[in-house]
Every structure is written in C-alpha cells, then in structure tokens.
Design a protein around this motif. Sequence first.
Motif, mmCIF file in Angstrom:
data_model
loop_
_atom_site.group_PDB
_atom_site.id
_atom_site.type_symbol
_atom_site.label_atom_id
_atom_site.label_comp_id
_atom_site.label_asym_id
_atom_site.label_seq_id
_atom_site.Cartn_x
_atom_site.Cartn_y
_atom_site.Cartn_z
ATOM 1 N N GLN B 97 0.895 -1.255 -0.040
ATOM 2 C CA GLN B 97 -0.063 0.003 0.142
ATOM 3 C C GLN B 97 0.825 1.173 0.074
ATOM 4 N N LYS B 98 2.070 1.235 0.649
ATOM 5 C CA LYS B 98 2.983 2.412 0.567
ATOM 6 C C LYS B 98 3.566 2.691 -0.776
ATOM 7 N N VAL B 99 3.799 1.429 -1.300
ATOM 8 C CA VAL B 99 4.357 1.929 -2.953
ATOM 9 C C VAL B 99 2.947 2.565 -3.905
ATOM 10 N N ILE B 100 1.889 2.011 -3.335
ATOM 11 C CA ILE B 100 0.598 2.792 -4.094
ATOM 12 C C ILE B 100 0.570 3.984 -3.807
ATOM 13 N N ASP B 101 0.654 4.356 -2.450
ATOM 14 C CA ASP B 101 0.579 5.815 -1.817
ATOM 15 C C ASP B 101 1.575 6.507 -2.631
ATOM 16 N N VAL B 106 2.863 11.262 -6.626
ATOM 17 C CA VAL B 106 3.442 11.621 -7.978
ATOM 18 C C VAL B 106 2.355 11.715 -8.994
ATOM 19 N N GLY B 107 1.201 11.022 -9.059
ATOM 20 C CA GLY B 107 0.257 11.251 -9.976
ATOM 21 C C GLY B 107 0.555 10.065 -10.998
ATOM 22 N N ARG B 108 1.076 8.996 -10.262
ATOM 23 C CA ARG B 108 1.121 7.562 -11.382
ATOM 24 C C ARG B 108 0.056 6.862 -11.219
ATOM 25 N N ILE B 109 -0.922 7.518 -11.840
ATOM 26 C CA ILE B 109 -2.292 6.822 -11.983
ATOM 27 C C ILE B 109 -3.140 7.284 -13.267
ATOM 28 N N ASN B 110 -4.141 6.355 -13.381
ATOM 29 C CA ASN B 110 -4.781 6.265 -14.538
ATOM 30 C C ASN B 110 -5.871 7.334 -14.363
ATOM 31 N N PRO B 111 -6.029 8.449 -15.022
ATOM 32 C CA PRO B 111 -6.970 9.520 -14.854
ATOM 33 C C PRO B 111 -8.328 9.259 -15.337
ATOM 34 N N ASP B 112 -8.353 8.273 -16.124
ATOM 35 C CA ASP B 112 -9.881 8.007 -16.517
ATOM 36 C C ASP B 112 -10.948 6.984 -15.628
ATOM 37 N N ILE B 113 -10.045 6.443 -14.607
ATOM 38 C CA ILE B 113 -10.922 5.677 -13.770
ATOM 39 C C ILE B 113 -10.735 6.188 -12.309
ATOM 40 N N SER B 114 -11.606 5.805 -11.293
ATOM 41 C CA SER B 114 -11.440 6.475 -9.852
ATOM 42 C C SER B 114 -10.505 5.896 -9.334
ATOM 43 N N LYS B 122 -3.959 -1.677 -9.069
ATOM 44 C CA LYS B 122 -2.483 -1.742 -8.589
ATOM 45 C C LYS B 122 -2.238 -2.965 -7.496
ATOM 46 N N LEU B 123 -3.374 -2.974 -6.634
ATOM 47 C CA LEU B 123 -3.075 -4.191 -5.506
ATOM 48 C C LEU B 123 -3.246 -5.458 -6.251
ATOM 49 N N GLY B 124 -3.675 -5.253 -7.635
ATOM 50 C CA GLY B 124 -3.753 -6.714 -8.046
ATOM 51 C C GLY B 124 -2.379 -7.372 -8.444
ATOM 52 N N ALA B 125 -1.515 -6.355 -8.465
ATOM 53 C CA ALA B 125 -0.023 -6.837 -8.809
ATOM 54 C C ALA B 125 0.465 -7.465 -7.860
ATOM 55 N N TYR B 126 0.025 -7.707 -6.378
ATOM 56 C CA TYR B 126 0.483 -8.087 -5.258
ATOM 57 C C TYR B 126 0.360 -9.787 -5.282
ATOM 58 N N VAL B 127 -0.178 -10.160 -6.417
ATOM 59 C CA VAL B 127 -0.212 -11.497 -6.475
ATOM 60 C C VAL B 127 1.132 -12.354 -6.829
ATOM 61 N N PHE B 128 2.042 -11.481 -7.406
ATOM 62 C CA PHE B 128 3.480 -11.861 -7.473
ATOM 63 C C PHE B 128 4.074 -12.358 -6.406
ATOM 64 N N ALA B 129 3.799 -11.138 -5.267
ATOM 65 C CA ALA B 129 4.315 -11.657 -3.830
ATOM 66 C C ALA B 129 3.541 -12.697 -3.506
ATOM 67 N N GLU B 130 2.363 -13.107 -3.494
ATOM 68 C CA GLU B 130 1.691 -14.000 -3.017
ATOM 69 C C GLU B 130 2.138 -15.268 -3.681
ATOM 70 N N LEU B 131 2.477 -15.213 -5.002
ATOM 71 C CA LEU B 131 3.047 -16.563 -5.492
ATOM 72 C C LEU B 131 4.426 -17.052 -4.857
ATOM 73 N N ASN B 132 4.980 -15.978 -4.156
ATOM 74 C CA ASN B 132 6.416 -16.360 -3.409
ATOM 75 C C ASN B 132 6.086 -16.423 -2.009
ATOM 76 N N THR B 133 4.823 -16.444 -1.342
ATOM 77 C CA THR B 133 4.858 -16.470 0.020
ATOM 78 C C THR B 133 4.267 -17.770 0.614
ATOM 79 N N ASP B 134 4.887 -18.279 1.512
ATOM 80 C CA ASP B 134 4.325 -19.431 2.113
ATOM 81 C C ASP B 134 3.288 -19.464 3.289
ATOM 82 N N ASN B 135 2.994 -20.445 3.821
ATOM 83 C CA ASN B 135 1.813 -20.273 4.536
ATOM 84 C C ASN B 135 1.951 -19.598 5.999
ATOM 85 N N PHE B 136 3.342 -19.506 6.195
ATOM 86 C CA PHE B 136 3.479 -18.615 7.369
ATOM 87 C C PHE B 136 3.919 -17.043 6.943
ATOM 88 N N GLY B 137 3.674 -16.806 5.724
ATOM 89 C CA GLY B 137 3.779 -15.307 5.289
ATOM 90 C C GLY B 137 5.064 -15.033 4.840
#
Lengths: 222, 222
Positions: B97-101, B106-114, B122-137
């Motif tokens: 979330q801090k990366v998204i903040d 700096v305005g690195r957002i798509n102005p056409d959507i809310s 943007k949070l959807g990309a977190y799946v790449f972290a999840e793919l590399n995370t075990d059951n203990f986090g």
Amino acid sequence: MSSIISDLQNRYTVKQYDASKKISKDDMKVIEEALRLSVSSINSQPWKFIIIESDEAKQRFSDTFANKFQFNQKHAKDASAIILFCHNPYYTKNDYQKVIDADFAVGRINPDISPERNRDEKLGAYVFAELNTDNFGFNGNWTKAQTYIAFGNIIHTLARMNIGSTSMEGIDIDLVKQSFSDELGGFECHVALAIGYSKKEEDYNAKLPKSRLPEKEVIINL
Amino acid sequence: MSSIISDLQNRYTVKQYDASKKISKDDMKVIEEALRLSVSSINSQPWKFIIIESDEAKQRFSDTFANKFQFNQKHAKDASAIILFCHNPYYTKNDYQKVIDADFAVGRINPDISPERNRDEKLGAYVFAELNTDNFGFNGNWTKAQTYIAFGNIIHTLARMNIGSTSMEGIDIDLVKQSFSDELGGFECHVALAIGYSKKEEDYNAKLPKSRLPEKEVIINL
C-alpha cells in the motif's frame, strides 16, 4: 544532475514495443558481454543467459504464455530480444572447478604458491555455496539471488544505452522449463527481460511519472 | 571498447582500502539515489539500505565479526562506507500500500478511472508476492532476490564512478541482526557492500586479471 541519476530516472518499463526496431548487433554484443561480466558471490557465476532473437525461438517463448500471464505474451514477438535469466538450482563443487579453471586460464593465481595450493585455496571459497545448500544439494535460492545481481547490472546497462526493457517474473516457469529444456540443461528460469524500443505513442507507461518510496523509507544513515 | 564494458572490466573487488580517502558527500548522494531508483518486481521495493559512515556505526559493524568471516573485518573501518542491503522477509499487502501511496503522490495513476479502481488494479499486482509467499507469510527468498537487483545496480553505478567496492556475503547474519535490530526493524541483512578507494600498492587484487567463464558457457543465442 548526475548522468547516472538521469539514466536511472529516464528508464521505465516498456509496455508496448515497436516490433520494427531491432537492437543492433554491436549493441547486443555489449549487452552479452555486460551479462558475462556481472558480479556474483565467490565469482560463482551459477547462471546461463538464453538470448531469444530468432522467429522460431520467439514463437516458442510466446507459446509458453498459453496458460497464464498473457499480458506479457505480446512482448515475446514485439520486443527485439528476450533474455532468459537462468540459475543452477544444484550448484556443485564441480561447477566451481570451472570458475577456477578460468582463473588459471587468465593467470588469476598466486605465483608464490603451487598450482595445487592455489586450487585448494580457491576451492575453500565454496563454503559460501555450502552455507546455502540444503541436505538435498539444493541451493537455488542462493544461485537465483546471484542471477538477480546480473539482472540489476543489465537494467543499468540498458538505461545507459537508452534501450527499453520489461522485467517479467510474469512467465510460466513450468512451461518455459518444458519448452527450453534442451537449452536449460537442468537450470531454471524465474525471470525474463524483454528488450527493445518502445512504441512511445502507444506506450502509456512512457508518459507516466516514475514512482519510488521516499528516501526516508529506504535509506538509513548511520 | 564501449565505455560500459571498460567500466565493468576495470572494476575489481577491493581487498585493501585506503582509510584516509573518503567518498565525497555529493557522490554519496548519487549512490543513495541510485539505490532508491533500483528496479524490483511490481515495484515492491521490499528493502532498506543502511549506510554506515560514522565511527560509532563502523565500530558496531566491526564487532559483528567477532565469531566469523574475520577476513572481512578490516573493511568495516578502512572502507569509506558500508551499505547493508536489507530485505523484508514478511512483505505484506500493507507494505505494498505504501508503494501505491507513492504512486498517488506523484500522479502515477490512470485519470480515466476512479482513485478506488486505481488502487484495486494496482493491488492486483500483489499476486506476484503471493506466488512467492508460504503459509507462514514468509517471502524472504523473493524479497532477498529483489534486493540483489539493487546490489547489481549499485555495483554498476560504482564502476561508473570509479569507486571501489567489496561484496560481502561473509558477514555474521545473526550478529548483524542483533547489533542493528533497531534499524532493521524486522528486516534481514544477508549481504553488505564495503565502498571506498583501494590502497592499490597493498591491494593484491588490483593487479590480478579479471576472470569470468567463457562466453560459450554462459550465453546461448537462439
């Protein structure tokens, strides 16, 4: 501004390549040599870099997106080349002997001691691999990390050359393993890099500002 | 020869620093900013860079060599600075979330959507972290690999600046964790980089030829 900082500021992840623009042969040679010169722990070089440029190999890579990460598939054909960063998940003392052979070949030895002692002393450094090897001989987390050093080196190299790139952990590791099994020879590829020239007018990312965490979040001065 | 290749050819692992030569403040700023600009998967930046320059911190780092890797201890005081490369072994969605903040800042957002939809996408990309995370986090192998990209970037940066460096996986991970626990805040340091200027006349490695595996062993052209 330092040219280093402007190079790093100006680079961005290409989202749309211009398929008509190829990286020159001379530039490809610089990229390949920069890869080879990358730094690694104990100079282990537990890697291979598969450079995909032919239509046949691009098709083969494109087909590995059959099941997932389709958003990256177009880069397989539109980019000028794709580099598969491959690491050896079972790096052995025998592999390290090749590094020592290369040392001998260029005279990177201590002339005051015998060749045998040179070899023994150099082999001692293998302890760093052992510290990262489990009971099954697996040291893939360590060798993968080394390969990411080469990745960081080449990202910087490309920024200097004003060549665009797209980091892709979004590849199907299993299908890549199948499709490139002959070339991989037991190595694994967990990350690829598309390289080439952006089609700027269609590349939304070319216009967006760069974003990084603020300095106070990542730099601690003691 | 390309200046890129000559930079990479000319760098070597410093084995003896000149303790009287300090890296300038301006150069340190370039190094810090280059670190911050390093590339990482999904721009996750799961890292911290602890820069050791004061006598107090150098002493603290020197003391971590009490039990092992004493051959690296002298660099703690002789090098101009030491960079501890630290990764977050339990990188979470909240961290992302801090990366998204920062993107929003700096305005690195798509102005056409809310803003809400921007955040969701943007949070959807977190799946790449999840793919590399075990059951203990735990996803420390993945975040460590990202940190090695920054390592490769800074090695190249220093080569351009003609500043010497020494990669050190030879550190006592546990003692570093103890001694720098306040600064690490749960992060781990598995590799450090000493930086500064070589005392060339006493640095045997300054005179030895560079050695790498031959091209045919590491580059495969398809």
